[in-house]
Structures are given as C-alpha cells and as structure tokens.
Motif scaffolding. Structure first.
Motif, PDB file in Angstrom:
ATOM      1  N   GLN A   1       0.837  -1.185   0.000  1.00  0.00           N
ATOM      2  CA  GLN A   1       0.000   0.000   0.000  1.00  0.00           C
ATOM      3  C   GLN A   1       0.878   1.242   0.000  1.00  0.00           C
ATOM      4  OE1 GLN A   1      -3.254   0.041  -0.336  1.00  0.00           O
ATOM      5  NE2 GLN A   1      -3.453  -2.200  -0.251  1.00  0.00           N
ATOM      6  N   PRO A   2       0.532   2.242  -0.811  1.00  0.00           N
ATOM      7  CA  PRO A   2       1.375   3.442  -0.872  1.00  0.00           C
ATOM      8  C   PRO A   2       1.250   4.337   0.347  1.00  0.00           C
ATOM      9  CG  PRO A   2      -0.565   3.710  -2.258  1.00  0.00           C
ATOM     10  CD  PRO A   2      -0.606   2.294  -1.739  1.00  0.00           C
ATOM     11  N   ALA A   3       0.115   4.266   1.055  1.00  0.00           N
ATOM     12  CA  ALA A   3      -0.123   5.176   2.172  1.00  0.00           C
ATOM     13  C   ALA A   3       0.642   4.715   3.414  1.00  0.00           C
ATOM     14  CB  ALA A   3      -1.622   5.258   2.478  1.00  0.00           C
ATOM     15  N   VAL A   4       1.162   5.680   4.155  1.00  0.00           N
ATOM     16  CA  VAL A   4       1.812   5.372   5.427  1.00  0.00           C
ATOM     17  C   VAL A   4       0.748   5.194   6.504  1.00  0.00           C
ATOM     18  CG1 VAL A   4       3.896   6.620   4.794  1.00  0.00           C
ATOM     19  CG2 VAL A   4       2.063   7.812   5.991  1.00  0.00           C
ATOM     20  N   GLN A   5       1.107   4.515   7.577  1.00  0.00           N
ATOM     21  CA  GLN A   5       0.195   4.313   8.688  1.00  0.00           C
ATOM     22  C   GLN A   5       0.630   5.174   9.875  1.00  0.00           C
ATOM     23  OE1 GLN A   5      -2.638   2.401   8.849  1.00  0.00           O
ATOM     24  NE2 GLN A   5      -2.353   2.156   6.649  1.00  0.00           N
ATOM     25  N   PRO A   6      -0.313   5.829  10.558  1.00  0.00           N
ATOM     26  CA  PRO A   6       0.060   6.598  11.747  1.00  0.00           C
ATOM     27  C   PRO A   6       0.607   5.668  12.826  1.00  0.00           C
ATOM     28  CG  PRO A   6      -2.328   6.415  11.570  1.00  0.00           C
ATOM     29  CD  PRO A   6      -1.767   5.866  10.303  1.00  0.00           C
ATOM     30  N   MET A   7       1.706   6.088  13.457  1.00  0.00           N
ATOM     31  CA  MET A   7       2.389   5.251  14.437  1.00  0.00           C
ATOM     32  C   MET A   7       2.662   6.051  15.704  1.00  0.00           C
ATOM     33  SD  MET A   7       3.175   2.137  13.173  1.00  0.00           S
ATOM     34  CE  MET A   7       4.626   1.688  14.127  1.00  0.00           C
ATOM     35  N   ALA A   8       2.613   5.343  16.830  1.00  0.00           N
ATOM     36  CA  ALA A   8       3.049   5.901  18.110  1.00  0.00           C
ATOM     37  C   ALA A   8       3.960   4.879  18.774  1.00  0.00           C
ATOM     38  CB  ALA A   8       1.857   6.222  18.999  1.00  0.00           C
ATOM     39  N   TYR A   9       4.999   5.384  19.431  1.00  0.00           N
ATOM     40  CA  TYR A   9       6.001   4.520  20.042  1.00  0.00           C
ATOM     41  C   TYR A   9       6.118   4.846  21.526  1.00  0.00           C
ATOM     42  CZ  TYR A   9       7.430   4.309  15.111  1.00  0.00           C
ATOM     43  OH  TYR A   9       7.457   4.177  13.742  1.00  0.00           O
ATOM     44  N   GLY A  10       6.190   3.778  22.337  1.00  0.00           N
ATOM     45  CA  GLY A  10       6.477   3.931  23.750  1.00  0.00           C
ATOM     46  C   GLY A  10       7.829   3.332  24.069  1.00  0.00           C
ATOM     47  N   SER A  11       8.396   3.707  25.201  1.00  0.00           N
ATOM     48  CA  SER A  11       9.687   3.166  25.607  1.00  0.00           C
ATOM     49  C   SER A  11       9.504   1.761  26.178  1.00  0.00           C
ATOM     50  CB  SER A  11      10.336   4.073  26.659  1.00  0.00           C
ATOM     51  OG  SER A  11      11.479   3.446  27.209  1.00  0.00           O
ATOM     52  N   PHE A  12      10.342   0.819  25.747  1.00  0.00           N
ATOM     53  CA  PHE A  12      10.213  -0.551  26.237  1.00  0.00           C
ATOM     54  C   PHE A  12      10.556  -0.637  27.727  1.00  0.00           C
ATOM     55  CE2 PHE A  12      14.678  -0.411  26.151  1.00  0.00           C
ATOM     56  CZ  PHE A  12      15.233  -1.574  26.667  1.00  0.00           C
ATOM     57  N   ARG A  13      11.218   0.385  28.269  1.00  0.00           N
ATOM     58  CA  ARG A  13      11.517   0.400  29.696  1.00  0.00           C
ATOM     59  C   ARG A  13      10.293   0.751  30.534  1.00  0.00           C
ATOM     60  NH1 ARG A  13      17.169   0.592  30.295  1.00  0.00           N
ATOM     61  NH2 ARG A  13      18.282   1.120  28.378  1.00  0.00           N
ATOM     62  N   GLN A  14       9.294   1.341  29.904  1.00  0.00           N
ATOM     63  CA  GLN A  14       8.120   1.802  30.637  1.00  0.00           C
ATOM     64  C   GLN A  14       6.882   0.968  30.381  1.00  0.00           C
ATOM     65  OE1 GLN A  14       7.947   5.885  29.255  1.00  0.00           O
ATOM     66  NE2 GLN A  14       9.276   6.595  30.919  1.00  0.00           N
ATOM     67  N   ALA A  15       6.914   0.091  29.389  1.00  0.00           N
ATOM     68  CA  ALA A  15       5.751  -0.754  29.072  1.00  0.00           C
ATOM     69  C   ALA A  15       6.251  -2.144  28.723  1.00  0.00           C
ATOM     70  CB  ALA A  15       4.942  -0.160  27.925  1.00  0.00           C
ATOM     71  N   GLN A  16       5.985  -3.118  29.567  1.00  0.00           N
ATOM     72  CA  GLN A  16       6.464  -4.477  29.357  1.00  0.00           C
ATOM     73  C   GLN A  16       5.436  -5.296  28.569  1.00  0.00           C
ATOM     74  OE1 GLN A  16       9.558  -5.200  30.192  1.00  0.00           O
ATOM     75  NE2 GLN A  16       9.733  -3.104  30.968  1.00  0.00           N
ATOM     76  N   TRP A  17       5.924  -6.081  27.615  1.00  0.00           N
ATOM     77  CA  TRP A  17       5.080  -6.962  26.824  1.00  0.00           C
ATOM     78  C   TRP A  17       5.533  -8.404  27.029  1.00  0.00           C
ATOM     79  CZ3 TRP A  17       1.804  -5.172  22.427  1.00  0.00           C
ATOM     80  CH2 TRP A  17       1.571  -3.799  22.501  1.00  0.00           C
ATOM     81  N   SER A  18       4.660  -9.345  26.729  1.00  0.00           N
ATOM     82  CA  SER A  18       4.963 -10.756  26.989  1.00  0.00           C
ATOM     83  C   SER A  18       5.988 -11.322  26.015  1.00  0.00           C
ATOM     84  CB  SER A  18       3.679 -11.584  26.921  1.00  0.00           C
ATOM     85  OG  SER A  18       3.083 -11.453  25.640  1.00  0.00           O
ATOM     86  N   SER A  19       6.170 -10.689  24.897  1.00  0.00           N
ATOM     87  CA  SER A  19       7.169 -11.162  23.921  1.00  0.00           C
ATOM     88  C   SER A  19       7.806  -9.960  23.250  1.00  0.00           C
ATOM     89  CB  SER A  19       6.508 -12.065  22.869  1.00  0.00           C
ATOM     90  OG  SER A  19       5.575 -11.328  22.112  1.00  0.00           O
ATOM     91  N   ARG A  20       9.018 -10.175  22.749  1.00  0.00           N
ATOM     92  CA  ARG A  20       9.717  -9.082  22.083  1.00  0.00           C
ATOM     93  C   ARG A  20      10.428  -9.617  20.855  1.00  0.00           C
ATOM     94  NH1 ARG A  20       9.088  -4.641  24.379  1.00  0.00           N
ATOM     95  NH2 ARG A  20      10.457  -3.569  22.920  1.00  0.00           N
ATOM     96  N   THR A  21      10.577  -8.746  19.878  1.00  0.00           N
ATOM     97  CA  THR A  21      11.371  -9.052  18.694  1.00  0.00           C
ATOM     98  C   THR A  21      12.680  -8.276  18.797  1.00  0.00           C
ATOM     99  OG1 THR A  21       9.442  -9.437  17.289  1.00  0.00           O
ATOM    100  CG2 THR A  21      11.503  -8.879  16.195  1.00  0.00           C
ATOM    101  N   ILE A  22      13.800  -8.993  18.680  1.00  0.00           N
ATOM    102  CA  ILE A  22      15.110  -8.372  18.740  1.00  0.00           C
ATOM    103  C   ILE A  22      15.616  -8.181  17.322  1.00  0.00           C
ATOM    104  CG2 ILE A  22      17.430  -8.518  19.687  1.00  0.00           C
ATOM    105  CD1 ILE A  22      15.285  -8.410  21.799  1.00  0.00           C
ATOM    106  N   LEU A  23      16.028  -6.973  17.005  1.00  0.00           N
ATOM    107  CA  LEU A  23      16.575  -6.653  15.693  1.00  0.00           C
ATOM    108  C   LEU A  23      18.086  -6.492  15.822  1.00  0.00           C
ATOM    109  CD1 LEU A  23      13.945  -3.964  14.660  1.00  0.00           C
ATOM    110  CD2 LEU A  23      14.120  -6.277  13.763  1.00  0.00           C
ATOM    111  N   VAL A  24      18.815  -7.261  15.031  1.00  0.00           N
ATOM    112  CA  VAL A  24      20.273  -7.204  15.061  1.00  0.00           C
ATOM    113  C   VAL A  24      20.768  -6.814  13.674  1.00  0.00           C
ATOM    114  CG1 VAL A  24      22.405  -8.474  15.485  1.00  0.00           C
ATOM    115  CG2 VAL A  24      20.365  -8.973  16.846  1.00  0.00           C
ATOM    116  N   TRP A  25      21.500  -5.722  13.612  1.00  0.00           N
ATOM    117  CA  TRP A  25      22.125  -5.294  12.357  1.00  0.00           C
ATOM    118  C   TRP A  25      23.587  -5.702  12.431  1.00  0.00           C
ATOM    119  CZ3 TRP A  25      23.199   0.496  10.843  1.00  0.00           C
ATOM    120  CH2 TRP A  25      23.770   0.535   9.569  1.00  0.00           C
ATOM    121  N   GLY A  26      23.920  -6.765  11.696  1.00  0.00           N
ATOM    122  CA  GLY A  26      25.261  -7.311  11.769  1.00  0.00           C
ATOM    123  C   GLY A  26      25.967  -7.283  10.438  1.00  0.00           C
TER     124      GLY A  26
END
Length: 320
Positions: free
Chosen positions: A126-151
C-alpha cells in the motif's frame, strides 16, 4: 540487548514489541483537553521500542528527541509519534509536550510526547503510510519481544547460534521462536497476495495472446478475400508498390482505429485500477508500448502474408 551489542560484527541492536507490518496492535488515542465521541475515537498503531530502534531502521527524527536511558519505569511516560500523527492532531506544530494516553484505561497516567519521527510504510503493498506511536520498552512491558540485530556479513544464518547462545546465557528457559532475516519476514507477509498477482499476470498475458491471434486472423482473412481484386489491379497495370501501399493504408486505418479505442479503454480502466497498484503506473509507457508493438507486428504480418501470395499469382489465371 547489551550483550548482543557487545558481540563482534554487530553494528546496532534494538528491540520492539512488534515489527512494522500490515497487521499491528492498535490502541485508542486520548489527548488531554480533546474529547471525541466514543464511536469516533482514533485508533493508531502502537509499539514499544528500545533506544536504537529508530537508528537501526533508518527512521529520521523530525522534531524533539527519541528515547534514551532516562525514560525508565520510574520516569514520566514518554511517547514518540510519527509525522502523520503530528500533522493530523497537532496541525499547528505543537505536538511536543502534549499529554496523551493510549489504551482503554480512562484513568491511566498521562504520557508526554517527546519527539516526532518520519512516517513508516507498514504495508509494502500500500502506498499510504500508517500513523504510528512509540512507547519506551523500559516503561511498558510486553509478553514477547522481537530483537533486531544489524550485523556485518551476507549470511544471516551465521548469527543463529550466537544469538540463541546469548539468550540462553540469560535464561535457558526463554524460547527463541525464530532467527530470520528481515527481508524474509517481509516477503512472507506478502505471500498471501502473490497468488492473485500471478493470476492477474497470467490472465493479462492470455488477453494479449488472444488479441494478437484475433488481429492476425482478422487481417489475414480480410487480405485473402481480396486476392482476385488484387490480381485484377495487377492485370490492369497497377504496380506492386501501389498494391502494397493500398493494403497497408487500408489495414493501417483499421489498426489505428482499434488502437485508439483501446487507448480510451486503457485510460478508463487505468483510473479504476490506480488505487490497487501501489507504486505502479497503470499507464506505464513501456508496458503499453510493448503491447501496442505486439499487436502492430501481428497485424503487419497478417497483411503481408496473403499479399505476398497475391503478388506472386498469375494475373491471366486470375482474370480467367
């Protein structure tokens, strides 16, 4: 994240509650001092990320700042929003410092917008962007996380064992569900859409083939039925160049009329399909030029094949 960042060859490490994909968690947005009817409350994509997330994925900072270690669980809630969110809800450019809240808890703590970052296309189709909001992972814990590694290196599979060993070194019971190149993740997210695209491509190719056969049959038949006429013209003194010019003029007129009507159809259908072809031009000159060239070639061959036979015939036998 700290242990992974210390590994040789690692350029950056970040974590997120969700990758930016077509289907993401959406939370209701509340802005202090602004009220919406319950049915019209805006919902936008919301994820929690670590400090290096924006740098790793190349998301630019437009205004304010992104997260740092000061945005911990004891501090004031910090929120970073995308540029489209800022334009939509703070058109006068006063998003920085605004107090917002995400989620269904109407009595929850307010967070503060600390930064605005560039938009992200969460859906490559889709050409349209989606509105996004980001919170700090230190302030909001989730049951799972995705780790991104740029190697460094061209073989993502070489990172599998070191990554799994690092996680196991923290807690052997933590499950690592997958170690996958980001390009593969994006490709797999688009797999349900590939079959319709392949079918449309096949039907488009079949339509061109049928049109080519139709054009050839029509012009070949039309020229073949004029063989006696052409023989009479030759017997009465018409030159071969005049005969060829006559046939090409007549066939060219019909071909021009057909291509003109087809061009009008392309313009009409192109407007209908423009919303379905993300990043593609429905009036692509290369595609239209190739298709028109195929039809012109088919028509030219269909005109010249019977004509060659007619020019090689004996005018006397034709008159008899």
């Amino acid at each position: 994240v700290e242990r992974l960042r210390a590994m040789p060859g690692v350029r950056a490490v970040a974590s997120t509650s969700e990758l930016p994909m077509a289907s993401m968690n959406r939370n209701g947005l509340a802005i202090e001092g602004v009220s919406w009817p319950s049915a019209s409350q805006p919902f936008i994509n919301f994820v929690t990320v670590s400090e290096d997330y924006f740098r790793l994925l190349g998301i630019r900072t437009i205004a304010g700042r992104t997260f740092d270690e000061a945005d911990h669980e004891l501090g004031t809630g910090a929120i970073v929003i995308s540029e489209s969110v800022s334009r939509r809800y703070w058109p006068n450019g006063t998003a920085i410092g605004a107090r917002v809240r995400f989620g269904p808890d109407v009595n929850g703590e307010w967070s503060v917008v600390i930064g605005v970052v560039s938009d992200v296309r969460t859906d490559p189709a889709q050409p349209a962007v989606q509105p996004m909001a980001y919170g700090s992972f230190r302030q909001a814990q989730w049951s799972s996380r995705t780790i991104l590694v740029w190697g460094a290196g061209d073989d993502p599979g070489a990172w599998r064992r070191p990554l799994e060993a690092t996680v196991a070194g923290l807690d052997p019971t933590l499950p690592v569900t997958a170690v996958t190149p980001l390009a593969t993740v994006v490709s797999e997210s688009l797999s349900p859409r590939r079959l319709p695209v392949l079918l449309m491509t096949a039907f488009g190719a079949l339509a061109v083939i049928l049109a080519t056969l139709g054009v050839y049959a029509l012009f070949a038949t039309a020229t073949a039925t004029r063989q006696r006429e052409l023989g009479v013209r030759i017997a009465l003194g018409a030159s071969r160049a005049q005969i060829v010019g006559l046939i090409l003029r007549d066939g060219g007129g019909w071909m021009a009329a057909g291509l003109g009507i087809g061009a009008i159809g392309v313009l009409v259908i192109g407007k209908v399909l423009s919303g379905l072809l993300a990043g593609l031009d429905p009036l692509d000159p290369y595609v239209l030029g190739a298709t028109g060239g195929i039809l012109l070639a088919a028509g030219g061959i269909a005109l010249l094949s019977p004509l060659r036979k007619a020019l090689g015939s004996d005018p006397v036998s034709v008159l008899r």
